[in-house]
Scaffold this motif. Sequence first.
Motif, mmCIF file in Angstrom:
data_model
loop_
_atom_site.group_PDB
_atom_site.id
_atom_site.type_symbol
_atom_site.label_atom_id
_atom_site.label_comp_id
_atom_site.label_asym_id
_atom_site.label_seq_id
_atom_site.Cartn_x
_atom_site.Cartn_y
_atom_site.Cartn_z
ATOM 1 N N VAL A 45 0.939 -1.274 -0.233
ATOM 2 C CA VAL A 45 0.053 -0.119 -0.029
ATOM 3 C C VAL A 45 0.879 1.184 0.004
ATOM 4 O O VAL A 45 1.785 1.465 0.910
ATOM 5 N N SER A 46 0.836 1.773 -1.074
ATOM 6 C CA SER A 46 1.892 3.230 -1.345
ATOM 7 C C SER A 46 1.007 4.285 -0.444
ATOM 8 O O SER A 46 -0.119 4.322 -0.161
ATOM 9 N N HIS A 47 1.811 5.300 -0.394
ATOM 10 C CA HIS A 47 1.466 6.569 0.130
ATOM 11 C C HIS A 47 1.158 7.618 -1.153
ATOM 12 O O HIS A 47 1.981 7.648 -2.150
ATOM 13 N N THR A 49 -0.176 11.872 -2.225
ATOM 14 C CA THR A 49 -1.006 13.062 -2.008
ATOM 15 C C THR A 49 -1.994 13.355 -2.744
ATOM 16 O O THR A 49 -2.999 14.406 -2.496
ATOM 17 N N ARG A 50 -2.515 12.482 -3.863
ATOM 18 C CA ARG A 50 -3.781 12.722 -4.376
ATOM 19 C C ARG A 50 -4.893 12.282 -3.578
ATOM 20 O O ARG A 50 -4.884 11.707 -2.815
ATOM 21 N N ASN A 51 -6.167 13.141 -3.979
ATOM 22 C CA ASN A 51 -7.259 12.878 -3.231
ATOM 23 C C ASN A 51 -7.850 11.357 -3.652
ATOM 24 O O ASN A 51 -7.875 10.899 -4.572
ATOM 25 N N PRO A 52 -8.440 10.699 -2.498
ATOM 26 C CA PRO A 52 -9.173 9.359 -2.806
ATOM 27 C C PRO A 52 -10.240 9.581 -4.033
ATOM 28 O O PRO A 52 -10.806 10.609 -4.135
ATOM 29 N N ARG A 53 -10.343 8.287 -4.821
ATOM 30 C CA ARG A 53 -11.415 8.290 -5.734
ATOM 31 C C ARG A 53 -12.569 7.657 -4.983
ATOM 32 O O ARG A 53 -12.306 7.107 -3.985
ATOM 33 N N PRO A 54 -13.833 7.899 -5.536
ATOM 34 C CA PRO A 54 -15.030 7.129 -4.940
ATOM 35 C C PRO A 54 -14.661 5.803 -5.020
ATOM 36 O O PRO A 54 -14.272 5.008 -5.904
ATOM 37 N N ASP A 61 -6.426 1.009 -0.411
ATOM 38 C CA ASP A 61 -5.750 1.607 -1.810
ATOM 39 C C ASP A 61 -4.360 2.308 -1.647
ATOM 40 O O ASP A 61 -3.447 2.073 -2.560
ATOM 41 N N TYR A 62 -4.528 3.245 -0.803
ATOM 42 C CA TYR A 62 -3.301 4.102 -0.647
ATOM 43 C C TYR A 62 -3.378 4.605 0.934
ATOM 44 O O TYR A 62 -4.664 4.528 1.521
ATOM 45 N N HIS A 63 -2.276 4.992 1.199
ATOM 46 C CA HIS A 63 -2.223 5.861 2.523
ATOM 47 C C HIS A 63 -2.390 7.416 1.864
ATOM 48 O O HIS A 63 -1.452 7.794 1.419
ATOM 49 N N ILE A 80 11.222 3.453 0.398
ATOM 50 C CA ILE A 80 12.284 2.917 -0.448
ATOM 51 C C ILE A 80 12.275 3.701 -1.728
ATOM 52 O O ILE A 80 13.441 3.716 -2.411
ATOM 53 N N GLU A 81 11.341 4.187 -2.329
ATOM 54 C CA GLU A 81 11.336 5.189 -3.452
ATOM 55 C C GLU A 81 10.142 5.916 -3.295
ATOM 56 O O GLU A 81 9.026 5.772 -2.837
ATOM 57 N N ASN A 82 10.092 7.036 -4.116
ATOM 58 C CA ASN A 82 8.965 8.141 -4.223
ATOM 59 C C ASN A 82 9.348 8.695 -5.457
ATOM 60 O O ASN A 82 10.241 8.637 -6.289
ATOM 61 N N MET A 89 2.335 13.430 -5.369
ATOM 62 C CA MET A 89 3.614 12.580 -4.841
ATOM 63 C C MET A 89 2.968 11.258 -4.620
ATOM 64 O O MET A 89 1.925 11.022 -3.927
ATOM 65 N N TYR A 90 3.707 10.180 -4.647
ATOM 66 C CA TYR A 90 3.501 8.715 -4.593
ATOM 67 C C TYR A 90 4.771 8.108 -3.978
ATOM 68 O O TYR A 90 5.958 8.472 -4.517
ATOM 69 N N GLY A 91 4.678 7.222 -3.339
ATOM 70 C CA GLY A 91 5.787 6.477 -2.484
ATOM 71 C C GLY A 91 5.706 5.074 -2.047
ATOM 72 O O GLY A 91 4.485 4.941 -1.667
ATOM 73 N N LEU A 109 3.810 -4.528 -6.120
ATOM 74 C CA LEU A 109 4.029 -3.016 -6.047
ATOM 75 C C LEU A 109 3.669 -2.453 -7.342
ATOM 76 O O LEU A 109 3.813 -2.963 -8.371
ATOM 77 N N ASP A 110 2.806 -1.514 -7.138
ATOM 78 C CA ASP A 110 2.034 -0.814 -8.311
ATOM 79 C C ASP A 110 2.585 0.380 -8.656
ATOM 80 O O ASP A 110 2.311 1.382 -7.809
ATOM 81 N N ILE A 111 3.674 0.474 -9.305
ATOM 82 C CA ILE A 111 4.510 1.710 -9.308
ATOM 83 C C ILE A 111 4.824 2.388 -10.845
ATOM 84 O O ILE A 111 4.724 1.553 -11.845
HETATM 85 N N1 LIG Z 1 6.732 5.633 -8.170
HETATM 86 C C1 LIG Z 1 5.572 5.076 -7.437
HETATM 87 N N2 LIG Z 1 4.613 5.245 -8.340
HETATM 88 C C2 LIG Z 1 3.281 4.891 -7.800
HETATM 89 C C3 LIG Z 1 3.247 4.574 -6.436
HETATM 90 N N3 LIG Z 1 1.992 4.188 -6.021
HETATM 91 C C4 LIG Z 1 1.339 4.296 -7.469
HETATM 92 N N4 LIG Z 1 1.878 4.689 -8.446
HETATM 93 C C5 LIG Z 1 1.864 4.967 -9.775
HETATM 94 O O1 LIG Z 1 1.279 6.337 -9.848
HETATM 95 C C6 LIG Z 1 0.460 6.504 -10.891
HETATM 96 C C7 LIG Z 1 -0.924 6.936 -10.612
HETATM 97 O O2 LIG Z 1 -1.581 6.167 -10.087
HETATM 98 P P1 LIG Z 1 -3.258 6.658 -9.814
HETATM 99 O O3 LIG Z 1 -3.636 5.812 -8.512
HETATM 100 O O4 LIG Z 1 -3.410 8.047 -9.272
HETATM 101 O O5 LIG Z 1 -4.017 6.330 -10.968
HETATM 102 C C8 LIG Z 1 0.510 4.838 -11.772
HETATM 103 O O6 LIG Z 1 1.259 4.688 -12.621
HETATM 104 C C9 LIG Z 1 0.760 4.148 -10.314
HETATM 105 O O7 LIG Z 1 1.560 2.825 -10.781
HETATM 106 C C10 LIG Z 1 4.334 4.479 -5.651
HETATM 107 O O8 LIG Z 1 4.403 4.003 -4.506
HETATM 108 N N5 LIG Z 1 5.400 4.999 -6.246
#
Ligand SMILES: Nc1nc2c(ncn2[C@@H]2O[C@H](COP(=O)(O)O)[C@@H](O)[C@H]2O)c(=O)[nH]1
Length: 207
Positions: A45-47, A49-54, A61-63, A80-82, A89-91, A109-111
């Motif tokens: 579960v990533s962090h 700063t975007r708003n949660p979607r419905p 889904d996120y922190h 680990i990464e951001n 911001m995502y991380g 990890l979905d990144i």
């Molecule tokens: N580098 C990172 N990218 C991340 C992380 N969590 C999600 N994501 C990527 O952000 C975009 C947009 O996500 P969305 O939920 O706003 O549509 C998408 O490509 C994700 O893979 C993270 O922790 N680190």
Amino acid sequence: MRHCIYEKAMAGPRPVVLSGPSGAGKSTLLKKLLNEFDGVFGFSVSHTTRNPRPGEVNGKDYHYVTREVMQASIDNGEFIENAEFSGNMYGTSKAAVQAVQAKNLICILDIDMQGVKNIKRTDLNPIYISIQPPSMQELEKRLRDRKTESEESLQKRLKAAFVDMELSKEDGLFDVVIVNNDLNEAYGNLKDTLLEEIEKVKNTSKA
Ligand SMILES: Nc1nc2c(ncn2[C@@H]2O[C@H](COP(=O)(O)O)[C@@H](O)[C@H]2O)c(=O)[nH]1
Ligand SMILES: Nc1ncnc2c1ncn2[C@@H]1O[C@H](COP(=O)(O)OP(=O)(O)OP(=O)(O)O)[C@@H](O)[C@H]1O
């Protein structure tokens, strides 16, 4: 020097990185995996700063955090990464990955692409999978139909998608590239790629 993020003692199944343009279908595919293989995969579960979607749930889904909170945690060495993506911001926190690995599950990890490049500098050693859309046209259609983005955010995501699709062609960056045209076919390819790790976890939990 590699950035060490977890103790050797916690080494278990190999984590999995799913990356690819926004709208390619990463969340759709990973939700199918989590549903079918209960007790095998765990989502990191990533962090953000975007708003949660419905429908999105904080902590699942996120922190969801403010920029100030996230920056302070990054400065404190908790990530680990951001990355900055489409104005937010995502991380991935160390705690998010450790929570999954402590249960001996395959950590997914979905990144984004910046995350992939940063994870390559750590000792996480995941399987890198790129999920690609069949075309930019289809990607735009999926993002519009999802109805989660403003026109401004959609345009930013399409721009980032174009760059992502070019960069993902780099030799050796991903172990596997899956084109998500037909969902069931793409899911089948994803399962085939992960079969060995899935079997390892199943056999360990039987023992
Ligand atoms: N580098 C990172 N990218 C991340 C992380 N969590 C999600 N994501 C990527 O952000 C975009 C947009 O996500 P969305 O939920 O706003 O549509 C998408 O490509 C994700 O893979 C993270 O922790 N680190
Ligand atoms: N194979 C497919 N065919 C048609 N529509 C699809 C397919 N896969 C996913 N979709 C749809 O496309 C949209 C985008 O999918 P999804 O949200 O899973 O993408 P994503 O890669 O996780 O995006 P993001 O990075 O923005 O979180 C969703 O509405 C989903 O239902």
